[in-house]
Write a protein that holds these residues in place. Structure first.
Motif, PDB file in Angstrom:
ATOM      1  N   ILE A  65      -6.950 -23.962 -17.718  1.00 59.08           N
ATOM      2  CA  ILE A  65      -7.083 -22.945 -16.782  1.00 59.08           C
ATOM      3  C   ILE A  65      -5.862 -21.909 -16.836  1.00 59.08           C
ATOM      4  O   ILE A  65      -6.070 -20.734 -16.792  1.00 59.08           O
ATOM      5  N   SER A  66      -4.802 -22.406 -16.867  1.00 61.16           N
ATOM      6  CA  SER A  66      -3.445 -21.916 -17.098  1.00 61.16           C
ATOM      7  C   SER A  66      -3.175 -20.830 -18.265  1.00 61.16           C
ATOM      8  O   SER A  66      -2.740 -19.661 -18.171  1.00 61.16           O
ATOM      9  N   THR A  67      -4.200 -21.316 -19.416  1.00 63.05           N
ATOM     10  CA  THR A  67      -3.932 -20.541 -20.461  1.00 63.05           C
ATOM     11  C   THR A  67      -5.363 -19.824 -20.655  1.00 63.05           C
ATOM     12  O   THR A  67      -5.731 -19.225 -21.834  1.00 63.05           O
ATOM     13  N   ALA A  68      -6.287 -19.775 -19.790  1.00 63.10           N
ATOM     14  CA  ALA A  68      -7.440 -19.109 -20.112  1.00 63.10           C
ATOM     15  C   ALA A  68      -7.508 -17.624 -19.874  1.00 63.10           C
ATOM     16  O   ALA A  68      -6.740 -17.080 -19.074  1.00 63.10           O
ATOM     17  N   ASP A  69      -8.547 -17.024 -20.778  1.00 62.46           N
ATOM     18  CA  ASP A  69      -8.681 -15.643 -20.727  1.00 62.46           C
ATOM     19  C   ASP A  69      -9.723 -15.246 -19.743  1.00 62.46           C
ATOM     20  O   ASP A  69      -9.914 -14.099 -19.355  1.00 62.46           O
ATOM     21  N   GLY A  70     -10.614 -16.224 -19.596  1.00 60.87           N
ATOM     22  CA  GLY A  70     -11.749 -16.098 -18.616  1.00 60.87           C
ATOM     23  C   GLY A  70     -12.102 -17.316 -18.154  1.00 60.87           C
ATOM     24  O   GLY A  70     -11.863 -18.310 -18.836  1.00 60.87           O
ATOM     25  N   HIS A 122      -1.143 -19.982  -7.245  1.00 61.26           N
ATOM     26  CA  HIS A 122      -1.246 -19.039  -8.168  1.00 61.26           C
ATOM     27  C   HIS A 122      -1.984 -19.248  -9.481  1.00 61.26           C
ATOM     28  O   HIS A 122      -1.948 -18.625 -10.539  1.00 61.26           O
ATOM     29  N   ALA A 123      -2.780 -20.324  -9.465  1.00 53.29           N
ATOM     30  CA  ALA A 123      -3.427 -20.857 -10.827  1.00 53.29           C
ATOM     31  C   ALA A 123      -4.413 -19.956 -11.316  1.00 53.29           C
ATOM     32  O   ALA A 123      -4.761 -19.985 -12.517  1.00 53.29           O
ATOM     33  N   LEU A 155      -7.935 -16.515  -3.942  1.00 52.69           N
ATOM     34  CA  LEU A 155      -7.083 -17.229  -5.233  1.00 52.69           C
ATOM     35  C   LEU A 155      -6.553 -16.168  -6.146  1.00 52.69           C
ATOM     36  O   LEU A 155      -5.990 -16.391  -6.893  1.00 52.69           O
ATOM     37  N   HIS A 156      -6.819 -14.891  -5.966  1.00 49.59           N
ATOM     38  CA  HIS A 156      -6.332 -13.886  -6.643  1.00 49.59           C
ATOM     39  C   HIS A 156      -6.958 -13.628  -8.146  1.00 49.59           C
ATOM     40  O   HIS A 156      -6.552 -13.119  -8.851  1.00 49.59           O
ATOM     41  N   ALA A 157      -8.377 -14.290  -8.088  1.00 48.88           N
ATOM     42  CA  ALA A 157      -8.710 -13.981  -9.441  1.00 48.88           C
ATOM     43  C   ALA A 157      -9.710 -12.577  -9.383  1.00 48.88           C
ATOM     44  O   ALA A 157      -9.637 -12.147  -8.411  1.00 48.88           O
ATOM     45  N   SER A 176       2.826 -13.807 -23.533  1.00 54.33           N
ATOM     46  CA  SER A 176       2.755 -13.414 -22.063  1.00 54.33           C
ATOM     47  C   SER A 176       3.046 -14.628 -21.232  1.00 54.33           C
ATOM     48  O   SER A 176       2.641 -15.831 -21.610  1.00 54.33           O
ATOM     49  N   PRO A 177       3.164 -14.373 -19.740  1.00 57.22           N
ATOM     50  CA  PRO A 177       3.568 -15.426 -19.135  1.00 57.22           C
ATOM     51  C   PRO A 177       2.043 -16.164 -18.682  1.00 57.22           C
ATOM     52  O   PRO A 177       1.019 -15.697 -18.828  1.00 57.22           O
ATOM     53  N   ARG A 178       2.069 -17.576 -18.421  1.00 60.17           N
ATOM     54  CA  ARG A 178       0.815 -18.435 -18.146  1.00 60.17           C
ATOM     55  C   ARG A 178       0.938 -18.587 -16.624  1.00 60.17           C
ATOM     56  O   ARG A 178       1.783 -18.562 -16.069  1.00 60.17           O
ATOM     57  N   ARG A 179      -0.245 -18.691 -16.195  1.00 59.77           N
ATOM     58  CA  ARG A 179      -0.512 -18.796 -14.728  1.00 59.77           C
ATOM     59  C   ARG A 179       0.139 -20.393 -14.350  1.00 59.77           C
ATOM     60  O   ARG A 179       0.170 -21.255 -15.307  1.00 59.77           O
ATOM     61  N   LYS A 180       0.241 -20.709 -13.003  1.00 62.52           N
ATOM     62  CA  LYS A 180       1.081 -21.996 -12.849  1.00 62.52           C
ATOM     63  C   LYS A 180      -0.210 -23.123 -12.714  1.00 62.52           C
ATOM     64  O   LYS A 180      -1.127 -22.778 -12.287  1.00 62.52           O
TER      65      LYS A 180
END
Length: 223
Positions: free
Chosen positions: A74-79, A105-106, A138-140, A197-201
């Motif tokens: 999930i941390s590196t997912a585009d969708g 922040h995932a 969750l800010h998605a 680009s930064p990855r999600r936590k």
């Protein structure tokens, strides 16, 4: 190459929840492919993670390799596509348990398509009063069209409408994952496939909370 992660909380085999998840992912892959992009899809069946989810909820130091794999994906997912069966008019406990184990922040800025299955259409509003608030918290970035599929809709006009809604929802997710063709690469943020680009936590690595010394001193002149 875009990374698409699918989370499905179906409990049976075969599962109508997994079938809906597969239809959503196939439509998304087709839409993105038509725009000249490749898609790598990774599916996680939450029933296979049930033991590790129980361990994670009761023991934060538990070793959960398969759950950790899902978090890293999930941390590196585009969708993200997330599908659950409707239980008691809401999402299932297993579904909620998985998202309870994620870092706060995932899912930041992650384009997300939500779906649910149930025995009748009476619970269709759970998409808007249960699932959408969860992912907003969750800010998605949740696409406007959610999909609810009931068992009594198969072979009916309602089922045909659901198929059309699946295509619409997939196009909306693809828009966020790839972006309009006239957008200059690197400017949109969402859907960028730049490895820098930064990855999600994930909540798994101490380095995720590390702030570089240069950043801590940013703006300080020493005066």
């Amino acid at each position: 190459m875009r990374n698409l992660v699918v989370i499905t909380a179906g409990l049976s085999t075969p599962s109508s929840t997994r079938k809906l998840a597969d239809a959503l992912s196939a439509a998304t892959e087709s839409t993105i492919g038509a725009r000249g992009e490749g898609v790598k899809t990774t599916v996680f069946e939450l029933r296979e993670l049930a033991g590790e989810l129980a361990e994670a909820m009761t023991n934060w130091g538990a070793v959960t390799p398969h759950l950790d794999e899902a978090k890293r994906a999930i941390s590196t997912a585009d969708g993200l596509i997330a599908v659950t069966p409707a239980f008691q008019g809401s999402f299932s406990g297993l579904f909620k348990m998985f998202f309870d184990t994620l870092d706060t922040h995932a899912l930041d800025g992650l384009p997300t398509l939500i779906g649910a299955t149930g025995g009748s259409t009476r619970h269709a509003l759970m998409l808007d009063y249960a699932m959408r608030p969860l992912f907003n918290y969750l800010h998605a970035v949740v696409v406007p069209t959610g999909i609810y599929q009931s068992t009594d809709s198969f072979g009916s006009e309602e089922g045909a409408q659901t198929a059309r809604r699946i295509e619409r929802a997939a196009a909306q997710l693809a828009d966020l994952m790839v972006g309009p063709s006239d957008r200059v690469g690197g400017l949109s943020g969402i859907g960028s496939n730049d490895d820098s680009s930064p990855r999600r936590k994930t909540g798994l690595d101490l380095e995720e909370d590390f702030v570089p010394f240069e950043q801590l001193l940013g703006g300080h002149t020493g005066d």
